[in-house]
Scaffold this active site. Structure first.
Site, PDB file in Angstrom:
ATOM      1  CG  HIS A   9      -1.410   1.077  -4.338  1.00  0.00           C
ATOM      2  ND1 HIS A   9      -1.585   1.038  -5.703  1.00  0.00           N
ATOM      3  CD2 HIS A   9      -1.750  -0.162  -3.872  1.00  0.00           C
ATOM      4  CE1 HIS A   9      -2.012  -0.177  -6.053  1.00  0.00           C
ATOM      5  NE2 HIS A   9      -2.113  -0.912  -4.967  1.00  0.00           N
TER       6      HIS A   9
ATOM      7  CD  GLU B  68      -2.702  -1.416  -0.019  1.00  0.00           C
ATOM      8  OE1 GLU B  68      -2.938  -0.433  -0.757  1.00  0.00           O
ATOM      9  OE2 GLU B  68      -3.089  -2.574  -0.306  1.00  0.00           O
TER      10      GLU B  68
END
Length: 502
Positions: free
Chosen positions: A271, A268
């Site tokens: 991202h 994450e």
């Protein structure tokens, strides 16, 4: 109205709409991390209302007037310039959004929120029947969405386009089919090897507070800016943005599984790095938005795997981990490197090793296509799921929670999303190979804790462009090659050939 005035009006309108979308994003983040359970029904109404207001703004006839002035103007002459990209992409968005009835948009948003809440309950109760009615409703709404947008071959094309603009189901199926054919014999070789790493050393006692501190330190080390983001816990890890300097990453912790949270956090954070690398002054415009989810996944998968599961990464981080966790004291680099790269068919996609991971994605791609194309009914999904897992991975889930209910995506209406994970792996393989060719010995930098050279390369070659190029164009520009599974397969063969003595 002059061309300049029309362009400024179009951009201002898009930026204001983005403010509403960022507010909705914050509500969605809160719903999945902090919201009291009893607030769920009203939150669905809030998000549905905002989705309707955003849709009104995205389909107002004013946009058509501005675009009529701009599409044939000199500002649009270079389709990859900032102005050309804004005009081209906002026209594309307008043409698509105006096909969707507002009532459908609102109902999809409402059902998405309620579906995610029900998914959490059903997964905890291991009860697919509890979730089935909302899943059936979601599938029907997504079919209505596809019909409204229109498609040439399959309704799945219309839904896939939300995540991989311009891609077709046939193209994605061909790319993933080629990957599957190259991957299957490699998996068989690895699984058949006499070398078996000891992954049990990752199943010891890893206190949650120490995991959180270590995950945040690693995320900061690779470049995630915690002054412009934060890390929280959730049922299913995700990254969400609430503005140009506000990226929310999430993870989930298992006190007896170090890999679960750490690699989800790193994923994450990847991202988040992409979002933090987009031009902040272009927020709300296509030039300040991610190219596609496949490209987005290439960033998360690269930081998680090519970097985070590399030997060089742990040459730097193992001593820090041994200071943080008593469970890692006495663990050698070879032991840890083997454990975090163990290849073994498993039930849970987000916990899968990087080699078999794509098989999990193929299963979901095939199943969601069948659901949307009406070749599979929701009531038959658990049996179809188990059959696919037996076929591709040789295992059968013992329950719904570790089987058909393990992912949040379908409850949120995200049909067309799953194949982007494997596309991301392929793009990551190509981008990492190109970065290595230009920057030289990246592992040598990782050993010293230097991740900025790779991040700077990604910022320059990928993040800075926003949506100026399609995913395919970007891959060609950066690597000189169209989308290919070749570089990723080569990297896997080299890495796992050494690990497993192939």
């Amino acid at each position: 109205m002059s061309t300049t005035a029309a362009y400024e009006s179009l951009c201002n309108h898009a930026r204001e709409t983005a403010k509403l979308a960022s507010i909705m994003g914050l509500l969605e983040w809160d719903e999945r991390t902090k919201m009291p359970t009893a607030a769920g029904e009203y939150r669905a109404e809030q998000i549905s209302f905002l989705a309707g207001e955003i849709h009104k703004r995205q389909t107002t006839p004013q946009i058509a007037g501005w675009l009529d002035e701009l599409v044939g103007s000199p500002l649009a002459a270079d389709s990859h310039s900032v102005e050309g990209t804004v005009i081209r992409q906002l026209k594309r968005q307008y043409d698509k959004k105006t096909k969707l009835p507002q009532a459908l948009v609102e109902e999809l948003s409402r059902t998405s929120v309620l579906g995610q809440q029900m998914w959490v309950e059903a997964r905890k109760a291991d009860d697919f029947a509890k979730f089935q009615p909302l899943l059936e409703k979601t599938i029907e709404l997504k079919r209505q969405e596809a019909a409204a947008i229109g498609y040439k071959v399959t309704p799945y094309d219309a839904l896939l386009d939300d995540y991989e603009p311009g891609a077709t189901t046939a193209e994605v199926a061909a790319a993933l089919g080629g990957l599957r054919d190259a991957l299957t014999p490699l998996v068989e070789q690895i699984v058949g090897s006499s070398r078996k790493p000891d992954s049990e050393l990752l199943k010891r006692d890893f206190p949650v507070d120490a995991q959180e501190a270590f995950g945040k330190a690693a995320s900061a080390a690779i470049g995630f800016d915690f002054n412009a983001g934060r890390l929280d816990t959730t049922d299913h890890p995700f990254c969400a943005g609430a503005g140009p300097h506000d990226q929310r990453i999430t993870t989930r912790y298992n006190i007896n599984d170090f890999s679960d949270a750490f690699f989800s956090t790193l994923h994450e954070a990847g991202h988040g790095l992409y979002e933090q690398g987009l031009p902040a002054d272009q927020f709300g415009l296509p030039t300040g938005e991610a190219c596609s989810l496949g490209i987005h996944e290439s960033q998360s998968r690269m930081w998680e795997n090519q970097v985070g599961r590399s030997r060089a990464f742990w040459e730097h981080f193992l001593p820090k981990g041994q200071q943080q966790f008593a469970a890692l004291k006495g663990v050698s680099l070879d032991q840890l490197y083997g454990a975090i790269n163990e290849v073994r068919p498993s039930l849970i996609r987000v916990d899968a090793d990087e080699v078999t991971y794509n098989l999990h994605v193929l299963i979901r791609f095939e199943l969601e296509r069948a659901l949307i194309e009406n070749d599979l009914q929701a009531k038959d999904l658990p049996a179809a799921w188990n059959e696919k897992y037996q076929k591709y991975l040789g295992i059968t889930p013992p329950n719904f929670a570790d089987g058909v209910l393990q992912d949040v995506h379908w409850s949120a209406g995200l049909f067309g999303y799953f194949p982007t994970y494997s596309l991301g792996n392929l793009y990551a393989g190509q981008f990492y190979a190109a970065a290595t060719k230009e920057l030289g010995d990246l592992p040598a930098a990782f050993r010293k804790g230097e991740f900025q050279p790779l991040l700077a390369w990604l910022r320059k070659n990928i993040h800075a462009h926003g949506q100026r190029f399609s995913a395919g164009e970007l891959a060609l520009n950066v690597t000189g090659q169209p989308l290919s599974h070749g570089p990723w397969i080569e990297q896997m063969r080299a890495k796992y050939g050494e690990l497993y003595g192939l």
